[in-house]
Design a protein around this motif. Sequence first.
Motif, PDB file in Angstrom:
ATOM      1  N   CYS A  85       0.732  -1.549   0.150  1.00 41.29           N
ATOM      2  CA  CYS A  85      -0.465   0.150  -0.133  1.00 41.29           C
ATOM      3  C   CYS A  85       0.506   0.883  -0.219  1.00 41.29           C
ATOM      4  N   ALA A 142       0.171   1.416  -5.414  1.00 40.14           N
ATOM      5  CA  ALA A 142      -1.063   1.201  -5.287  1.00 40.14           C
ATOM      6  C   ALA A 142      -2.042   1.990  -5.317  1.00 40.14           C
ATOM      7  N   CYS A 199      -7.500   1.414  -5.401  1.00 41.03           N
ATOM      8  CA  CYS A 199      -7.106   0.664  -4.480  1.00 41.03           C
ATOM      9  C   CYS A 199      -6.785  -0.362  -4.886  1.00 41.03           C
ATOM     10  N   TRP A 200      -5.648  -1.078  -4.767  1.00 42.17           N
ATOM     11  CA  TRP A 200      -5.358  -2.989  -5.135  1.00 42.17           C
ATOM     12  C   TRP A 200      -6.388  -3.696  -5.034  1.00 42.17           C
TER      13      TRP A 200
END
Lengths: 317, 271
Positions: free
Chosen positions: A289, A294, A306-307
């Motif tokens: 993150c 990310a 957001c992954w």
Amino acid sequence: MTALALEVAEFTLDVGTRRLRALNDVDLCVGAGEIVGLIGESGSGKSLAALSIAGLLPKATGHTVAGAIRVGGVEGASRRAQVGFIFQEPMSALNPALRIDRQLVDAIRARRDADRATARQHAATLLAQLELPDPERVLRSYPHQLSGGMRQRVVIALALSGTPSLLIADEPTTALDVTVQLDVLRLIRDQARERNLGVLLITHDVNVVAYMAARLYVMYGGWIVEAGPTAQVLAAPRHPYTRALLASRPDRVARGAAIPAIDGFVPPLAAVTTGCRFADRCALVEARCHTPSALTVEGDVHIARCWKAGAGGSDAS
Amino acid sequence: MAKLRPGLLFAAAGCGAIILIALLGPALFAGPANHVELDQRLLPPSALHWFGTDDVGRDLFVRIVFGARVSLLAALSTIAIGLTGGMLIGGFAGLVGGWVESALMRMIDAILSVPSLIVALALAAALGPNLRNAVLAIGLLSIPVYARVARAEALAIVGRDYVKAARLMGASNLHQIRANLLPNMLPPLLVYATGNVGAALLATASLSFIGLGAQPPTSEWGAMISASRSFLFSHWWYSFFPGAAITVTVSLFTLLGDALRDLLDPRERPR
């Protein structure tokens, strides 16, 4: 397809003498006649975005790093003419020393060639359209003689007087009585439909967005972290921040139960971070993150930075 | 609104009386200010000459009544000059901001750091000693004080949303000053100016006393005291009454200014 009321493309902004990054790569659009919500907590950059769109940031404060803003198809300083702004605090949005008629007439004459009498006639019509009883009396009044709801209607009249293509409403109901909040919101919605106006509705009240907006942007730390159709975003938020924000709505929490707050605070602009700005407060945080990747946008119609967003909808608890 | 305090009423009544005397006095009390009666020289106060007479036999009471008009008009003129100039400079600085504001305000600070009465003295001497030039000099040198107050007011107003809204609608700086700044700046500045009437009167009287303001036959209070200097110890009334006129007027206007400020500005209200 008609021209978009607002197009913000990859807009990046630095503020202050220290040139702190305040807005990152903001992509945002509002169609004609469309109401779009922009939510986020204090310090998320939503008001800064609004001021940038309206071209109201002092030159000394804001430095555009990249990107473009087009309002009603117009770029540059002349886009201001395309924007109507509804301010949060109706008392401070009206000049306390002048009667309403003078303020409205000046505003109308600033935008079109009209003599005073015609402009005053137009002002009265405008107030009547905004469901103000006895427009003549309102025109003769000073701001302090009007109630909060009436003042906000006058502010809307001022915003509409320049025949804009985009209306920016910055917390338009926060300063109002609960009883008139709904009236004012309905009025904004009706006017947007009638005049084919795009509306960018800035608020921290999820309920207002749910009531008004077809689409929704969520901002955090100067990034748009999630965007999509309001119903989808509210029903199945994909970004952990949006999920936490929705969980902390007091009206969704059982009576007597603790309201789940988001731990920590919005990072100050000066805080140097790479990767996701929400990482420090996120329950699902992992090492990756903190890497720039990310922030890659996931999704197509309903997007999130957001992954975990891809799978996020399902593993949300 | 807070209830009217006795102090305010007293000061307002006193100032009103002085203004009335200045307006109507010369018509009410017969006799020209410069009526000379050489056989009536340096008489002490009496039923005929309430404040006595001076060294050429002029009635001091009549001269002080006439002098009220001269002195008040001079004081108000200096304030009009200072207020107008200060409002334009301070308002403009507050509105445009940036380096223009910085440059203007540093200049103002520089002028403020010099004792203004001394500079006014030099300026009045350079322009030529008469009342008009004294007023001009004091007025010009009071601009910085008003400019600072005006700028502070302007900054507060510029931050309000209606100024932003006007900018959005393409309002020019001139329109902003005329419609948004001036009407909202004026009331606090006028209150501030009321408090300065006393100081302005004192400054003009001082220049006249030194000989750089009103010239002798004019019945100006400062000039009258100046003329009485050689009689200070032998004929007390000659210098006492013009001095008392200045003292009472300055005190009353200062009181009025303070009372008005307390009434209208809750931030500075004593608890």
